[in-house]
Design a protein around this motif. Structure first.
Motif, mmCIF file in Angstrom:
data_model
loop_
_atom_site.group_PDB
_atom_site.id
_atom_site.type_symbol
_atom_site.label_atom_id
_atom_site.label_comp_id
_atom_site.label_asym_id
_atom_site.label_seq_id
_atom_site.Cartn_x
_atom_site.Cartn_y
_atom_site.Cartn_z
ATOM 1 N N GLU B 272 21.413 24.727 9.122
ATOM 2 C CA GLU B 272 21.597 23.533 8.243
ATOM 3 C C GLU B 272 22.609 23.700 6.853
ATOM 4 O O GLU B 272 23.465 22.979 6.812
ATOM 5 N N PHE B 273 22.258 24.832 6.222
ATOM 6 C CA PHE B 273 23.050 24.998 5.190
ATOM 7 C C PHE B 273 24.478 25.268 5.257
ATOM 8 O O PHE B 273 25.693 24.943 4.898
ATOM 9 N N ALA B 274 24.634 26.068 6.766
ATOM 10 C CA ALA B 274 25.855 26.244 6.955
ATOM 11 C C ALA B 274 26.949 25.283 7.438
ATOM 12 O O ALA B 274 28.162 25.254 7.394
ATOM 13 N N ARG B 275 26.240 24.040 7.845
ATOM 14 C CA ARG B 275 26.994 22.637 7.971
ATOM 15 C C ARG B 275 27.517 22.324 6.514
ATOM 16 O O ARG B 275 28.680 21.693 6.875
ATOM 17 N N TYR B 276 27.285 22.725 5.475
ATOM 18 C CA TYR B 276 27.761 22.086 4.229
ATOM 19 C C TYR B 276 28.535 22.998 3.476
ATOM 20 O O TYR B 276 29.469 22.685 2.612
ATOM 21 N N SER B 277 28.543 24.412 3.743
ATOM 22 C CA SER B 277 29.491 25.383 2.965
ATOM 23 C C SER B 277 29.658 26.352 3.850
ATOM 24 O O SER B 277 28.937 26.714 4.883
ATOM 25 N N ASP B 278 30.512 27.475 3.235
ATOM 26 C CA ASP B 278 30.766 28.766 4.231
ATOM 27 C C ASP B 278 30.014 29.925 3.591
ATOM 28 O O ASP B 278 30.255 30.876 3.994
ATOM 29 N N TYR B 279 29.167 29.390 2.587
ATOM 30 C CA TYR B 279 28.040 30.440 2.184
ATOM 31 C C TYR B 279 27.381 30.888 3.035
ATOM 32 O O TYR B 279 26.690 30.186 3.902
ATOM 33 N N GLN B 280 27.424 32.410 3.525
ATOM 34 C CA GLN B 280 26.511 32.642 4.765
ATOM 35 C C GLN B 280 25.139 33.335 4.261
ATOM 36 O O GLN B 280 24.935 34.055 3.311
ATOM 37 N N ILE B 281 23.961 32.861 4.950
ATOM 38 C CA ILE B 281 22.623 33.380 4.834
ATOM 39 C C ILE B 281 22.418 34.237 6.061
ATOM 40 O O ILE B 281 22.270 33.508 7.097
ATOM 41 N N ALA B 282 22.302 35.546 6.076
ATOM 42 C CA ALA B 282 22.114 36.358 7.136
ATOM 43 C C ALA B 282 20.648 36.904 6.797
ATOM 44 O O ALA B 282 20.044 36.900 5.749
ATOM 45 N N PHE B 283 20.287 37.519 8.350
ATOM 46 C CA PHE B 283 19.099 38.119 8.170
ATOM 47 C C PHE B 283 19.307 39.622 8.611
ATOM 48 O O PHE B 283 19.611 39.737 9.665
ATOM 49 N N ALA B 284 18.298 40.627 8.037
ATOM 50 C CA ALA B 284 18.395 41.985 8.327
ATOM 51 C C ALA B 284 17.846 42.054 9.607
ATOM 52 O O ALA B 284 18.435 42.746 10.509
#
Lengths: 201, 332
Positions: B272-284
């Motif tokens: 959802e957040f990726a729809r609004y910005s290019d800030y990436q939230i990744a998971f190990a």
């Protein structure tokens, strides 16, 4: 009267509030005896907020004008200080038609720019609080913690910012482009504009 | 004509200005959160004494809701850049290319000639409401493109990409139709959202009224009433699903720049957040992405969300150049 639901507040915000300057301009050209303009505006909002449903209102701008007119008429009848002729004259007043034009659409797209410019005119503290609250989405509590202020102080700044911005937008402190596209009622002579009222383009 | 004459029928009558000041104070109190029972009682009693008070309070709440659009200015908003005279004229806007302030506003708003280009778009992270000439309005969520094509017999809008809310002015003689890929949504005086998902699904949420959903070329449509949704996927039959009023509100939180993540997994929230910005939230590891999250966040603040999630789920947040990786904490 109960409190206003969030849904109704949003409807008022989107469909009514943007037309408030036009309503005020229209009313100010026909000052009704015994009522202040602000009284009429407040009574108008009271009626619109108290409506059971608003889904049936297809032209909110016209509807608001008609409600304001009914407020005035009701008051004139009650006051008994006006002649029947005055009443009949007011009753026959035409409210402006409600046809959004391409210019209105353009004006709506510029709303954000107007808000950006108006926020910049706020006094420093209310401005800082407004930016954190509305743009960054912090709660009043979080703002109080961040700025090291009492929550009651933050609340006061929120109220101040809201009052200043509402006055500027609602009272037409800046002329909305929206007013440019109105078919104005034909019963007005341009020379009757209030002193200082900007010429419409 | 002289200015409005002020004749008080009742000299003791409270002035509209005093009422207005009190109404703004109440609105600011209500902005803190739900009013306490005591405050609510006091507010109700205050409003009950004069209808103008109820009106002034409704107006204050309306103005407050109107100002929610400031969210779309984004966290990069700098008042100093807008500090010039707020008096707007069309000439000034058109002269945008010459003036720095006007030019920056034009850039910020993406002002384009709507009907000439026949295309309305929002960049990533933006939300914009646009009125259409016949009285309807469309609100575009982040990274969205719509193309209106209004003819005499039909009001057609193609949802090229993204998600939009349609507030439709009722006009049976001129149906309002949204096309998303091969799905056609026809409004019957209503308010609804249409979202095109990455995987090709088309999701419709009806807020008010009634809509007809069908595949282009199909004779058979499915009617969706208020507070129902349908996710049209592949060739599967179109099925309506009833939503609670809360779920409808939640699906529209983006209009105020909010994202309600209740019931989502971390991976879904990151998407959802990726729809609004290019800030990436990744998971190990994939396990981390399956953890459940909740809460309401600003769409502009993926970093704040990642930090809050790490804190509440006991995860470790490792910074990336433009983002963060969440990992289970290594015990030392």
């Amino acid at each position: 009267m109960g409190s206003v639901t969030r849904q109704r507040a949003v409807w008022l915000a989107e469909r009514i509030f943007p037309h408030e300057p036009a309503l005020r301009a229209w009313l100010s050209r026909r000052p009704p005896v015994g009522l202040e303009l602000d009284d009429i505006v407040q009574e108008t909002y009271a009626i619109l907020a108290g409506l059971e449903a608003v889904d049936h209102i297809r032209t909110p701008r016209t509807y608001m004008f008609e409600v304001a007119k009914s407020v005035i008429l009701q008051n004139l009848r009650r006051s008994q200080v006006v002649t029947f002729e005055a009443l009949a004259e007011f009753d026959s007043l035409q409210t402006p038609s409600d046809e959004p034009s391409p210019e209105t659409a353009a004006a709506n797209r510029q709303e954000l720019g107007r808000v950006a410019a108006l926020v910049a005119t706020l006094p420093p503290r209310p401005r800082e609080v407004f930016i954190l609250r509305k743009i960054h989405g912090l709660s009043q509590k979080e703002i109080a913690a961040r700025l090291n202020l009492a929550e009651s102080t933050v609340e006061k700044h929120v109220g101040k910012a809201l009052a200043v911005l509402t006055a500027k937008i609602g009272r037409g402190g800046i002329r909305r482009l929206e007013s440019s596209s109105h078919r104005e009622p034909t019963d007005q002579d341009p020379s009757e504009r209030r002193p200082g009222e900007r010429r419409r383009y | 004509m002289s200015p409005p004459t002020k004749i008080h029928l009742n000299a003791d009558r409270e002035s509209a200005a005093d009422i207005e000041a009190a109404a703004f104070a109440w609105a600011a109190r209500a902005d803190r959160g739900p009013l306490s029972a005591e405050d609510q009682g006091a507010l109700d009693a205050w409003m009950a004494a004069d209808s103008r008070r109820a009106g002034a309070y409704a107006r204050a709440l309306a103005a407050d809701a109107y100002l929610d659009r400031a969210r779309a200015l984004g966290p990069g908003y700098q008042p100093a850049r807008h500090a010039a005279s707020p008096v707007w004229t069309r000439r000034r806007l058109l002269a945008g290319a010459g003036g720095g302030v006007a030019a920056s506003l034009v850039a910020a708003l993406g002002v384009t000639t709507l009907w000439a280009r026949d295309r309305i778009a929002t960049p990533k992270g933006d939300v914009r409401r646009v009125s259409l000439p016949e009285g309807s309005a469309v609100t575009l969520n982040t990274d969205t493109v719509v193309r209106p094509a209004f003819a005499k017999a039909e009001r057609r809008i193609d949802l090229v990409r993204g998600e939009a809310l349609f507030d439709v002015a009722h006009n049976p003689a001129r149906p309002f139709r949204v096309f998303a890929d091969d799905v056609r949504i026809e409004a019957i005086g209503t308010s609804f959202t249409v979202r095109r998902h990455e995987n090709g699904d088309v999701e419709v949420v009806v807020r008010q009224g009634l809509v007809d959903v069908r595949r282009v070329g199909s004779a058979e449509g499915v009617r969706l009433a208020a507070a129902t949704t349908s996710r049209v996927s592949g060739r599967a039959p179109i099925r309506p699903q009833v939503l609670s009023p809360e779920a409808v509100d939640k699906s529209l939180a983006w209009r105020e720049g909010r994202l309600d993540l209740t019931g989502l997994t971390l991976a879904e929230a990151a998407a959802e957040f990726a729809r609004y910005s290019d800030y990436q939230i990744a998971f190990a590891t994939a396990d981390v992405g399956r953890l459940e999250v909740s809460g309401v966040y600003s769409v502009n603040d993926p970093e704040g969300f990642a930090k809050a999630a790490a804190l509440s789920l006991g995860l470790e947040a490792r910074a990336l150049p433009a983002g963060v990786t969440l990992a289970t904490r290594t015990t030392s």
